[in-house]
Each structure stands twice: as structure tokens, then as C-alpha cells.
Design a protein around this motif. Structure first.
Motif, PDB file in Angstrom:
ATOM      1  N   GLY A 184       0.797  -1.224   0.000  1.00 29.76           N
ATOM      2  CA  GLY A 184       0.000   0.000   0.000  1.00 29.76           C
ATOM      3  C   GLY A 184       0.823   1.264   0.000  1.00 29.76           C
ATOM      4  O   GLY A 184       0.267   2.357   0.083  1.00 29.76           O
ATOM      5  N   ALA A 185       2.136   1.147  -0.076  1.00 28.62           N
ATOM      6  CA  ALA A 185       3.017   2.323  -0.022  1.00 28.62           C
ATOM      7  C   ALA A 185       4.128   2.180  -1.057  1.00 28.62           C
ATOM      8  O   ALA A 185       5.301   2.047  -0.722  1.00 28.62           O
ATOM      9  CB  ALA A 185       3.600   2.483   1.376  1.00 28.62           C
ATOM     10  N   ILE A 186       3.738   2.194  -2.322  1.00 21.92           N
ATOM     11  CA  ILE A 186       4.687   2.100  -3.426  1.00 21.92           C
ATOM     12  C   ILE A 186       4.583   3.373  -4.250  1.00 21.92           C
ATOM     13  O   ILE A 186       3.502   3.720  -4.739  1.00 21.92           O
ATOM     14  CB  ILE A 186       4.398   0.870  -4.312  1.00 21.92           C
ATOM     15  N   THR A 187       5.686   4.081  -4.393  1.00 22.27           N
ATOM     16  CA  THR A 187       5.697   5.304  -5.188  1.00 22.27           C
ATOM     17  C   THR A 187       5.960   4.968  -6.654  1.00 22.27           C
ATOM     18  O   THR A 187       6.326   3.838  -6.987  1.00 22.27           O
ATOM     19  CB  THR A 187       6.765   6.273  -4.670  1.00 22.27           C
ATOM     20  N   LEU A 188       5.804   5.961  -7.507  1.00 22.01           N
ATOM     21  CA  LEU A 188       5.960   5.733  -8.943  1.00 22.01           C
ATOM     22  C   LEU A 188       7.373   5.283  -9.309  1.00 22.01           C
ATOM     23  O   LEU A 188       7.527   4.330 -10.088  1.00 22.01           O
ATOM     24  CB  LEU A 188       5.566   6.999  -9.710  1.00 22.01           C
ATOM     25  N   PRO A 189       8.449   5.914  -8.813  1.00 23.91           N
ATOM     26  CA  PRO A 189       9.777   5.410  -9.137  1.00 23.91           C
ATOM     27  C   PRO A 189      10.006   3.969  -8.668  1.00 23.91           C
ATOM     28  O   PRO A 189      10.671   3.189  -9.352  1.00 23.91           O
ATOM     29  CB  PRO A 189      10.715   6.384  -8.406  1.00 23.91           C
TER      30      PRO A 189
END
Length: 233
Positions: A184-189
């Protein structure tokens, strides 16, 4: 290549299509990563701007010997390798239960972004006449009124520049986000990194183009606002 109709990376493309942009904005994992990155960037910019501006104002009031030491401490995230920062953050957040949370990523990105705000605001402070708040006070302005009417307008270009740099720093950061990632905590990079390590997905080219836009637009807006303020004076 983001407009290619092929299923692999090839340049020049054999045909043109918006399929990879469609996938970027319709795939649940990509849309979640975009939302997380924008949310983390905005909150990071807000927190880093508040803390960095306050720190810059405080530094200017300190004696030179203390100012140099504290300034070096605040700017240390620019010097320490990100991998070392990520290891320390991971160990600390593991004890505090912040690993795998977007709030943890925001806190870590804020620490990395504060130096940019401090540098931008300090540059404006050094170019400002330090006697102006005193003049405002002598004319009957309260300390808060003097700050709001005199100091803040003069610092605003530096504050906006620092906020933009903080947002860009958060949007681009991948090392710390890799250590703190969770479903639930994945950024675009991070999503781009995870995708390219599993398979070569042309959606990455569309995501890369999106990052270029997200980074360029705030910087260009800051330049336009600064130019208009300069003409207004």
C-alpha cells in the motif's frame, strides 16, 4: 517510445498508439503508485517548507560559530549517501512501526528535502536588508505584522523555490522508498523499478514521460511567477 504500438522497446516505433498511457492510467498498481507519489510529494513539500523556512530564520539569528555547525547538520542529507540514510531510516522506522507506510516515506522524504528549502530561503535572507523588520516595528507594527507584511513577501520567492525543489526531491527519490515500500506504499519510481526488474514493460516509458511533466511543470510555473513578480516591481 511511450507512444509506440509495439509490445517491446523499439525506436523508431513501427506504429503509434496510446495503449501504454491507457495502461498507466487504468492499471490499479500504476494508478496507486502515481497517487502515492503525488500525495507524498505534496505533503513533503508542505512539511519541508515549514520546517526549512523556520530553520533558515532561526539560523540567521544565531551567532556565527553556532550557525555554521547547525547549518552543516541541516545540510548533511545532501552529503551522506542515500543508501546509508535508507539503512538508518529502515532500522529506526522498524522500531517505530513506520516501515511500509506512506507516512513513513513522507517523513523520510521531508528530511531529505529540508536542505533545499534551507538553501533557497537562506539565499533570500542574505539578500534582504535586515533592518527592514526593525523599521516596520518603529512604525508601530507588531512582530507578527512585520513578518507578514515585510519579511514574508520578500522571502516568498525563496519559499516557493524551496517548496518546488522539495516536491521534485520526493517525486524522484527511489532508494529510501525501496526500503520502506509495502503493497500500500509504493511510489511511482519504485513501481518503475519493480516493473523493470520483473519484465520489460513499455508502460515504464509512459511513466517516465509523466515524471518529466510532473517535475518540469512546477519548475516552469515557479519561473513564470518569479518573472511576473520581477516585472511587477
Amino acid at each position: 517510445m511511450s507512444f509506440s504500438s509495439g509490445t517491446t522497446f523499439k525506436f523508431p516505433p513501427d506504429g503509434w498508439s496510446l495503449r501504454w498511457y491507457e495502461r498507466l492510467f487504468t492499471s490499479p498498481e500504476w494508478t496507486a503508485a502515481i497517487f502515492n507519489s503525488i500525495q507524498a510529494g505534496l505533503f513533503t513539500a508542505l512539511l519541508a517548507t515549514l520546517l526549512g523556512t523556520t530553520a533558515a530564520l532561526g539560523l540567521m539569528r544565531l551567532a556565527p560559530r553556532w550557525r555554521g555547525a547547525l547549518n552543516g547538520l541541516l545540510l548533511s542529507p545532501l552529503i551522506v549517501p542515500h543508501i546509508l540514510v535508507a539503512l538508518v531510516v529502515f532500522a529506526a522506522f522498524l522500531q517505530w512501526g513506520l516501515n511500509g507506510t506512506l507516512f513513513g516515506i513522507i517523513l523520510a522524504h521531508t528530511a531529505m528535502a529540508i536542505p533545499f528549502v534551507v538553501i533557497a530561503v537562506t539565499a533570500r535572507l542574505q539578500g534582504m536588508d535586515s533592518r527592514l523588520p526593525g523599521v516596520a516595528a518603529s512604525l508601530g507594527a507588531s512582530p507578527f505584522s512585520a513578518f507578514r507584511r515585510v519579511t514574508f513577501p520578500l522571502l516568498l520567492p525563496g519559499i516557493l523555490s524551496g517548496a518546488v525543489l522539495a516536491f521534485v526531491t520526493s517525486l524522484d527519490e527511489v532508494v529510501i522508498a525501496l526500503f520502506l515500500q509495502a503493497p500500500g506504499a509504493i511510489t511511482l519510481p519504485v513501481q518503475m523499478f519493480n516493473s523493470v526488474t520483473v519484465q520489460i514493460d513499455p508502460t515504464i516509458s509512459a511513466a517516465s514521460s509523466l515524471i518529466v511533466v510532473l517535475v518540469s511543470v512546477p519548475i516552469l510555473l515557479a519561473q513564470v511567477i518569479g518573472a511576473r513578480r520581477g516585472k511587477g516591481r
